[in-house]
Scaffold this motif. Sequence first.
Motif, PDB file in Angstrom:
ATOM      1  N   ARG A   7       0.830  -1.199   0.000  1.00 31.11           N
ATOM      2  CA  ARG A   7       0.000   0.000   0.000  1.00 31.11           C
ATOM      3  C   ARG A   7       0.867   1.252   0.000  1.00 31.11           C
ATOM      4  O   ARG A   7       1.921   1.298   0.607  1.00 31.11           O
ATOM      5  N   ARG A  11      -2.560   3.466   7.212  1.00 27.83           N
ATOM      6  CA  ARG A  11      -3.844   3.905   7.733  1.00 27.83           C
ATOM      7  C   ARG A  11      -3.918   3.616   9.228  1.00 27.83           C
ATOM      8  O   ARG A  11      -3.849   2.458   9.643  1.00 27.83           O
ATOM      9  N   ALA A  13      -6.104   4.127  12.704  1.00 25.72           N
ATOM     10  CA  ALA A  13      -7.352   4.489  13.372  1.00 25.72           C
ATOM     11  C   ALA A  13      -7.038   4.867  14.822  1.00 25.72           C
ATOM     12  O   ALA A  13      -6.075   4.360  15.402  1.00 25.72           O
ATOM     13  N   THR A  39      -7.785   8.280  11.036  1.00 19.93           N
ATOM     14  CA  THR A  39      -9.243   8.185  11.074  1.00 19.93           C
ATOM     15  C   THR A  39      -9.700   7.939  12.504  1.00 19.93           C
ATOM     16  O   THR A  39      -9.264   6.962  13.126  1.00 19.93           O
ATOM     17  N   VAL A  41     -12.329   6.680  15.159  1.00 20.67           N
ATOM     18  CA  VAL A  41     -13.406   5.695  15.172  1.00 20.67           C
ATOM     19  C   VAL A  41     -13.931   5.563  16.596  1.00 20.67           C
ATOM     20  O   VAL A  41     -13.211   5.811  17.559  1.00 20.67           O
ATOM     21  N   VAL A  49     -12.931  -2.298  12.835  1.00 21.52           N
ATOM     22  CA  VAL A  49     -12.205  -1.573  11.786  1.00 21.52           C
ATOM     23  C   VAL A  49     -10.899  -2.282  11.455  1.00 21.52           C
ATOM     24  O   VAL A  49     -10.521  -2.414  10.280  1.00 21.52           O
ATOM     25  N   ASP A  52     -11.635  -5.847   9.843  1.00 22.39           N
ATOM     26  CA  ASP A  52     -12.194  -5.741   8.495  1.00 22.39           C
ATOM     27  C   ASP A  52     -11.177  -5.213   7.485  1.00 22.39           C
ATOM     28  O   ASP A  52     -11.476  -5.108   6.290  1.00 22.39           O
ATOM     29  N   ASP A  54      -9.941  -2.145   7.400  1.00 25.79           N
ATOM     30  CA  ASP A  54     -10.147  -0.735   7.076  1.00 25.79           C
ATOM     31  C   ASP A  54      -9.058   0.164   7.657  1.00 25.79           C
ATOM     32  O   ASP A  54      -9.045   1.365   7.398  1.00 25.79           O
ATOM     33  N   ALA A  55      -8.158  -0.401   8.454  1.00 22.68           N
ATOM     34  CA  ALA A  55      -7.012   0.329   8.995  1.00 22.68           C
ATOM     35  C   ALA A  55      -5.883  -0.664   9.183  1.00 22.68           C
ATOM     36  O   ALA A  55      -6.112  -1.863   9.416  1.00 22.68           O
ATOM     37  N   ASP A  56      -4.652  -0.194   9.055  1.00 19.66           N
ATOM     38  CA  ASP A  56      -3.485  -1.060   9.237  1.00 19.66           C
ATOM     39  C   ASP A  56      -3.159  -1.274  10.707  1.00 19.66           C
ATOM     40  O   ASP A  56      -2.621  -2.319  11.090  1.00 19.66           O
TER      41      ASP A  56
END
Length: 263
Positions: A7, A11, A13, A39, A41, A49, A52, A54-56
């Motif tokens: 990537r 990312r 959270a 981000t 959350v 998160v 799933d 949606d964040a590393d």
Amino acid sequence: MTGSEDRPSFRLAYVPGVTPDKWARIWNERLPDVPLSLTQVPAAGAEGVLLDGDADAGLVRLPVDRTRLSAIPLYTETTVVVIPKDHLVTAADEVTAEDLADEIVLHPLDDVLGWEERPPGRPALERPATTADAVELVAAGIGVLLMPLSLARLHHRKDLTYRTVTDAPRSGVALSWPEDAHTDRVEDFIGIVRGRTVNSTRGRQPDPAPAGRKPAAGKQQSGKQQTGKQQSGKQQTGGARRGGGTPRKKSGSGGARGKPRRR
């Protein structure tokens, strides 16, 4: 670790009350070519998160599911009670749960303190949906609220204050990531939160030199040079002995010394 990152960004959270600014600044200084995406959350949704994808990684509140997530505890927060500024509790610097026995203690649905049963004091008729809603009720004079210090600061109001509760549960904050996604970028962020330097070997110890290995050529040469200096010093000392010292007394100007005259 899984190797290099595919990537282009990392990312991260984080839950309310946690401030990643310092670590984000260090990341941007060290890895300017890898953007850091932040981000916020909800505390209750942080695990989802991460799982799933949606964040590393995430700055989350403990506990987390350690069967699926790795976690490094970072710090534990002080718990405070949020009260109106004219409340009787403000007379003390800190209080205990027993001091709140006669108070209506609000218990929001997003509470992060993890009470074994329920908070001290008298329960409200209904549980507020969020911590923000509970703070509004405190400001309206309807009960008091216990929470981590960082959340009390986050929801600061001029008409409210707080006091430390010495025997209440405390909330821990950790860096967490999925067990099967321990990437190089995650390791980079671990190094930052743990205070590693740029040149750190990430905790790996250098391999010991095999037995019998000869010293490097540079070191051998250095030893020879040192030996040469020592020999040179000895030569200088010998020269000083041969050419220096107290000069011999010359004999009188005539040739060989004759016999003494008879009187």
